[in-house]
Design an enzyme around this catalytic site. Structure first.
Site, short mmCIF file in Angstrom:
data_model
loop_
_atom_site.label_atom_id
_atom_site.label_comp_id
_atom_site.label_asym_id
_atom_site.label_seq_id
_atom_site.Cartn_x
_atom_site.Cartn_y
_atom_site.Cartn_z
N CYS A 16 0.86 -1.19 0.00
CA CYS A 16 0.00 0.00 0.00
C CYS A 16 0.90 1.24 0.00
O CYS A 16 2.05 1.16 -0.43
CB CYS A 16 -0.98 -0.03 1.17
SG CYS A 16 -0.20 0.00 2.81
N ASN A 19 2.36 1.38 4.43
CA ASN A 19 2.65 0.11 5.13
C ASN A 19 2.39 0.20 6.64
O ASN A 19 3.08 -0.43 7.44
CB ASN A 19 4.07 -0.39 4.84
CG ASN A 19 4.33 -1.84 5.24
OD1 ASN A 19 5.39 -2.16 5.72
ND2 ASN A 19 3.36 -2.72 5.05
N CYS A 21 -1.30 0.68 7.48
CA CYS A 21 -2.74 0.38 7.61
C CYS A 21 -3.12 -0.84 6.76
O CYS A 21 -3.23 -1.95 7.27
CB CYS A 21 -3.59 1.59 7.20
SG CYS A 21 -3.33 3.04 8.23
N ARG A 22 -3.34 -0.63 5.46
CA ARG A 22 -3.96 -1.68 4.64
C ARG A 22 -3.07 -2.90 4.42
O ARG A 22 -3.50 -4.05 4.65
CB ARG A 22 -4.38 -1.11 3.27
CG ARG A 22 -5.50 -0.13 3.35
CD ARG A 22 -5.63 0.65 2.06
NE ARG A 22 -4.48 1.55 1.87
CZ ARG A 22 -4.23 2.25 0.78
NH1 ARG A 22 -5.06 2.14 -0.26
NH2 ARG A 22 -3.20 3.05 0.71
N SER A 23 -1.83 -2.68 3.91
CA SER A 23 -1.02 -3.87 3.58
C SER A 23 -0.58 -4.65 4.81
O SER A 23 -0.53 -5.89 4.75
CB SER A 23 0.16 -3.52 2.66
OG SER A 23 1.07 -2.65 3.27
N ASP A 136 -8.09 3.68 1.08
CA ASP A 136 -7.21 4.13 2.16
C ASP A 136 -8.05 4.63 3.34
O ASP A 136 -8.80 5.59 3.21
CB ASP A 136 -6.33 5.27 1.61
CG ASP A 136 -5.23 5.66 2.55
OD1 ASP A 136 -5.28 5.26 3.73
OD2 ASP A 136 -4.31 6.36 2.10
#
Ligand code: 4NP
Length: 172
Positions: A16, A19, A21-23, A136
């Protein structure tokens, strides 16, 4: 050694922007689900951001909280930044949104590097061409993180279901 592991393990990176939050959420969820399926020796997962602002930091506390609430362990994560060298160490690089995809594609040096990149939600059975990103959640509230976890869990289940085929096709 199983018949799905003729060579090295399948090495997946999820990517993401930051690195944090999402990934990292996708990394933790995918690792847990692969472990639950008995596939952790066949498939390795790690994650990175296209940006390096948060290198070395743990996960965003909001991402960590939603993972903990749902029974996952967010504590081991430390943020990393993807570089062109990651293509040599990974078989599949899954990006959270189209902007991440473009930024990772800009790091590819060969057609074979570029062929390793796909959208994470290309494995989501209900994704459509207009709804194929993990949005995001950084600027929003906790409900954004819950939404992201739902997308990630559904997609991770599909990746685990495809894992033996991916191991056969992408490793040697
Ligand atoms: P992520 O979220 O890409 O899901 O980790 C973000 C984290 C940090 C920033 C942006 C997005 N940032 O601008 O620092």
């Amino acid at each position: 050694m199983t018949d799905t592991e003729p060579g090295h393990p399948l090495r997946i990176a999820v990517v993401c922007l930051g690195n944090i939050c999402r990934s990292p959420m996708a990394d933790v969820v995918l690792e847990q689900k692969l472990d639950d399926a008995g596939l952790s020796d066949e498939v390795r997962v790690d994650s990175a951001g296209t940006g390096g602002w948060h290198r070395g930091e743990p996960m965003d506390p909001r991402a960590a909280a939603v993972l903990t609430e749902h029974g996952y362990d967010p504590t081991r994560h430390r943020a990393q930044q993807i570089t062109s060298e990651w293509f040599a160490d990974h078989d599949l690089i899954l990006t959270m949104d189209a902007s991440n995809y473009d930024d990772v594609a800009a790091l590819a040096r060969t057609p074979s590097d570029r062929a390793k990149i796909a959208m994470f939600r290309s494995y989501d059975p209900v994704a459509t061409p207009g709804d194929d990103e993990v949005p995001d959640p950084w600027y929003g509230g906790p409900e954004g993180f819950e939404h992201v976890l739902g997308l990630i869990e559904r997609t991770a289940d599909a990746i685990v279901a495809h894992a033996p085929q991916l191991v056969r096709e992408l490793t040697q």
